[in-house]
Scaffold this motif. Sequence first.
Motif, PDB file in Angstrom:
ATOM      1  N   LEU A   1      -9.096   6.967  -9.165  1.00 22.08           N
ATOM      2  CA  LEU A   1     -10.160   7.725  -8.517  1.00 22.08           C
ATOM      3  C   LEU A   1     -11.361   7.890  -9.444  1.00 22.08           C
ATOM      4  O   LEU A   1     -12.510   7.792  -9.002  1.00 22.08           O
ATOM      5  CB  LEU A   1      -9.645   9.099  -8.073  1.00 22.08           C
ATOM      6  CG  LEU A   1      -8.688   9.111  -6.883  1.00 22.08           C
ATOM      7  CD1 LEU A   1      -8.265  10.542  -6.562  1.00 22.08           C
ATOM      8  CD2 LEU A   1      -9.337   8.470  -5.657  1.00 22.08           C
ATOM      9  N   VAL A   2     -11.117   8.147 -10.708  1.00 26.64           N
ATOM     10  CA  VAL A   2     -12.225   8.259 -11.671  1.00 26.64           C
ATOM     11  C   VAL A   2     -12.971   6.931 -11.755  1.00 26.64           C
ATOM     12  O   VAL A   2     -14.209   6.899 -11.760  1.00 26.64           O
ATOM     13  CB  VAL A   2     -11.708   8.692 -13.053  1.00 26.64           C
ATOM     14  CG1 VAL A   2     -12.828   8.589 -14.098  1.00 26.64           C
ATOM     15  CG2 VAL A   2     -11.171  10.116 -13.012  1.00 26.64           C
ATOM     16  N   ALA A   3     -12.225   5.838 -11.822  1.00 26.46           N
ATOM     17  CA  ALA A   3     -12.864   4.517 -11.886  1.00 26.46           C
ATOM     18  C   ALA A   3     -13.711   4.252 -10.647  1.00 26.46           C
ATOM     19  O   ALA A   3     -14.830   3.725 -10.737  1.00 26.46           O
ATOM     20  CB  ALA A   3     -11.798   3.433 -12.048  1.00 26.46           C
ATOM     21  N   LEU A   4     -13.202   4.632  -9.471  1.00 22.58           N
ATOM     22  CA  LEU A   4     -13.967   4.457  -8.240  1.00 22.58           C
ATOM     23  C   LEU A   4     -15.226   5.325  -8.254  1.00 22.58           C
ATOM     24  O   LEU A   4     -16.296   4.895  -7.810  1.00 22.58           O
ATOM     25  CB  LEU A   4     -13.107   4.814  -7.029  1.00 22.58           C
ATOM     26  CG  LEU A   4     -11.939   3.871  -6.713  1.00 22.58           C
ATOM     27  CD1 LEU A   4     -11.062   4.461  -5.610  1.00 22.58           C
ATOM     28  CD2 LEU A   4     -12.443   2.494  -6.302  1.00 22.58           C
TER      29      LEU A   4
ATOM     30  N   SER B   1      -4.166   1.840  -6.046  1.00 22.49           N
ATOM     31  CA  SER B   1      -3.702   3.045  -5.379  1.00 22.49           C
ATOM     32  C   SER B   1      -4.730   4.157  -5.534  1.00 22.49           C
ATOM     33  O   SER B   1      -5.080   4.543  -6.650  1.00 22.49           O
ATOM     34  CB  SER B   1      -2.363   3.517  -5.957  1.00 22.49           C
ATOM     35  OG  SER B   1      -1.999   4.760  -5.394  1.00 22.49           O
ATOM     36  N   VAL B   2      -5.202   4.688  -4.406  1.00 19.20           N
ATOM     37  CA  VAL B   2      -6.178   5.774  -4.450  1.00 19.20           C
ATOM     38  C   VAL B   2      -5.503   7.117  -4.687  1.00 19.20           C
ATOM     39  O   VAL B   2      -6.158   8.161  -4.669  1.00 19.20           O
ATOM     40  CB  VAL B   2      -7.004   5.834  -3.149  1.00 19.20           C
ATOM     41  CG1 VAL B   2      -7.860   4.591  -3.001  1.00 19.20           C
ATOM     42  CG2 VAL B   2      -6.095   6.025  -1.937  1.00 19.20           C
ATOM     43  N   PHE B   3      -4.197   7.109  -4.930  1.00 15.20           N
ATOM     44  CA  PHE B   3      -3.469   8.350  -5.196  1.00 15.20           C
ATOM     45  C   PHE B   3      -3.203   8.528  -6.687  1.00 15.20           C
ATOM     46  O   PHE B   3      -2.433   9.396  -7.094  1.00 15.20           O
ATOM     47  CB  PHE B   3      -2.165   8.362  -4.400  1.00 15.20           C
ATOM     48  CG  PHE B   3      -2.406   8.088  -2.934  1.00 15.20           C
ATOM     49  CD1 PHE B   3      -3.024   9.035  -2.131  1.00 15.20           C
ATOM     50  CD2 PHE B   3      -2.066   6.875  -2.377  1.00 15.20           C
ATOM     51  CE1 PHE B   3      -3.282   8.776  -0.796  1.00 15.20           C
ATOM     52  CE2 PHE B   3      -2.318   6.610  -1.033  1.00 15.20           C
ATOM     53  CZ  PHE B   3      -2.929   7.565  -0.248  1.00 15.20           C
TER      54      PHE B   3
ATOM     55  N   ARG C   1       0.836  -1.203   0.000  1.00 16.56           N
ATOM     56  CA  ARG C   1       0.000   0.000   0.000  1.00 16.56           C
ATOM     57  C   ARG C   1       0.866   1.248   0.000  1.00 16.56           C
ATOM     58  O   ARG C   1       1.970   1.264   0.519  1.00 16.56           O
ATOM     59  CB  ARG C   1      -0.923   0.014   1.229  1.00 16.56           C
ATOM     60  CG  ARG C   1      -1.960  -1.072   1.218  1.00 16.56           C
ATOM     61  CD  ARG C   1      -3.076  -0.797   2.225  1.00 16.56           C
ATOM     62  NE  ARG C   1      -2.606  -0.775   3.599  1.00 16.56           N
ATOM     63  CZ  ARG C   1      -2.507   0.308   4.359  1.00 16.56           C
ATOM     64  NH1 ARG C   1      -2.837   1.493   3.862  1.00 16.56           N
ATOM     65  NH2 ARG C   1      -2.082   0.223   5.599  1.00 16.56           N
ATOM     66  N   ASP C   2       0.316   2.322  -0.581  1.00 12.34           N
ATOM     67  CA  ASP C   2       1.006   3.602  -0.632  1.00 12.34           C
ATOM     68  C   ASP C   2       0.377   4.600   0.337  1.00 12.34           C
ATOM     69  O   ASP C   2      -0.788   4.467   0.731  1.00 12.34           O
ATOM     70  CB  ASP C   2       0.940   4.202  -2.049  1.00 12.34           C
ATOM     71  CG  ASP C   2       1.759   3.422  -3.057  1.00 12.34           C
ATOM     72  OD1 ASP C   2       2.756   2.790  -2.646  1.00 12.34           O
ATOM     73  OD2 ASP C   2       1.407   3.439  -4.245  1.00 12.34           O
ATOM     74  N   HIS C   3       1.162   5.608   0.673  1.00 13.20           N
ATOM     75  CA  HIS C   3       0.669   6.736   1.465  1.00 13.20           C
ATOM     76  C   HIS C   3       0.922   8.008   0.655  1.00 13.20           C
ATOM     77  O   HIS C   3       1.977   8.162   0.045  1.00 13.20           O
ATOM     78  CB  HIS C   3       1.406   6.820   2.802  1.00 13.20           C
ATOM     79  CG  HIS C   3       1.034   8.021   3.611  1.00 13.20           C
ATOM     80  ND1 HIS C   3      -0.154   8.113   4.290  1.00 13.20           N
ATOM     81  CD2 HIS C   3       1.695   9.200   3.836  1.00 13.20           C
ATOM     82  CE1 HIS C   3      -0.215   9.284   4.912  1.00 13.20           C
ATOM     83  NE2 HIS C   3       0.893   9.958   4.651  1.00 13.20           N
TER      84      HIS C   3
END
Length: 235
Positions: free
Chosen positions: A138-141, A131-133, A93-95
Motif C-alpha cells: 500500500l505504501v508503494a502504491l 496483494s493490496v492487503f 488473488r487474496d481477499h
Amino acid sequence: MRVEIWSDIACPWCYIGKARFEKGLAAFAHRDDVEVVHRSFELDPNRSQGDTAPVIDMLAAKYGRTLEEARAMEAHVASTAHSEGLAYRTEGRDHGSTFDIHRLLHLAKVRGRQDELLDLAYRANFGEERSVFDAETLVALAVEAGLDGTEARAVLADASAYADEVRADEREAAELGANGVPFFVLDRRYGISGGQPAEVFTRALEQAWDGRVPQPAGGPAADGAACDVDGECDV
C-alpha cells in the motif's frame, strides 16, 4: 456538477463500473465541469486486519460452490473486465479487510491524488501479482500515486487516521439507500446502482445536467451488476 461514487477495492464490479463510468463521462459534452469524488464502502467491514484468504476459496465458501464452480464464476467476471480493456487475474488473488485502503484513499483525497491511487489499487488487486492487503504494498502504491511514503506509512500505522471519514462515508451510503456497490450519485439528485454500460452513465449525466429529476438518489434509477452489503457479487 458532482458525481459521488461509493465503491470497495474488493468489488470486481466497482473496478469494471469505474472504467465504464469514465467512458460514459468521456462522451458527455460537459465532462470538464464534472467533479468526481470517491466514497468508502466496505463489503466485509467485520473482517479483521491481516485475515486474508484466497479469493477462489472465499467464493466457494460464500456461495456454497465447488472450487471449479468458483473458478468459473471468476472466469465470467474476468471476461467482462477484459472486454473493457482491464487486466484481471482469476488465480492467485487474496481477499481481506479493505479498511486500511479506504483510510489511505482519504489521505489521497486530501492531497489531490485519490483517483490515481484508486486506479493503482484496482490494478494491483485484480490485474497484478501484488496483494493490496500488505502495508508495504500500500505504501508503494501511495508513492506511485504521488503521495509521500512517510506520510502514507504513518497513516497506516495509526488505526484512527481517517477512520472517522471512512465511517462517515459508509453511514451516508446507508442513508441514501445504497445496499451494494458501485453506487453512483449525480448532483445528489440521481442514483445509479451497479456497473452499468457506458451509455447509461452518459444519459444519466445529461439528465442530471439538464436539471431533470427522474428519481431521487435514495433509490437507484437502474440496477446493474454489483456487490451487495453481504459481500456477494453478481456473476
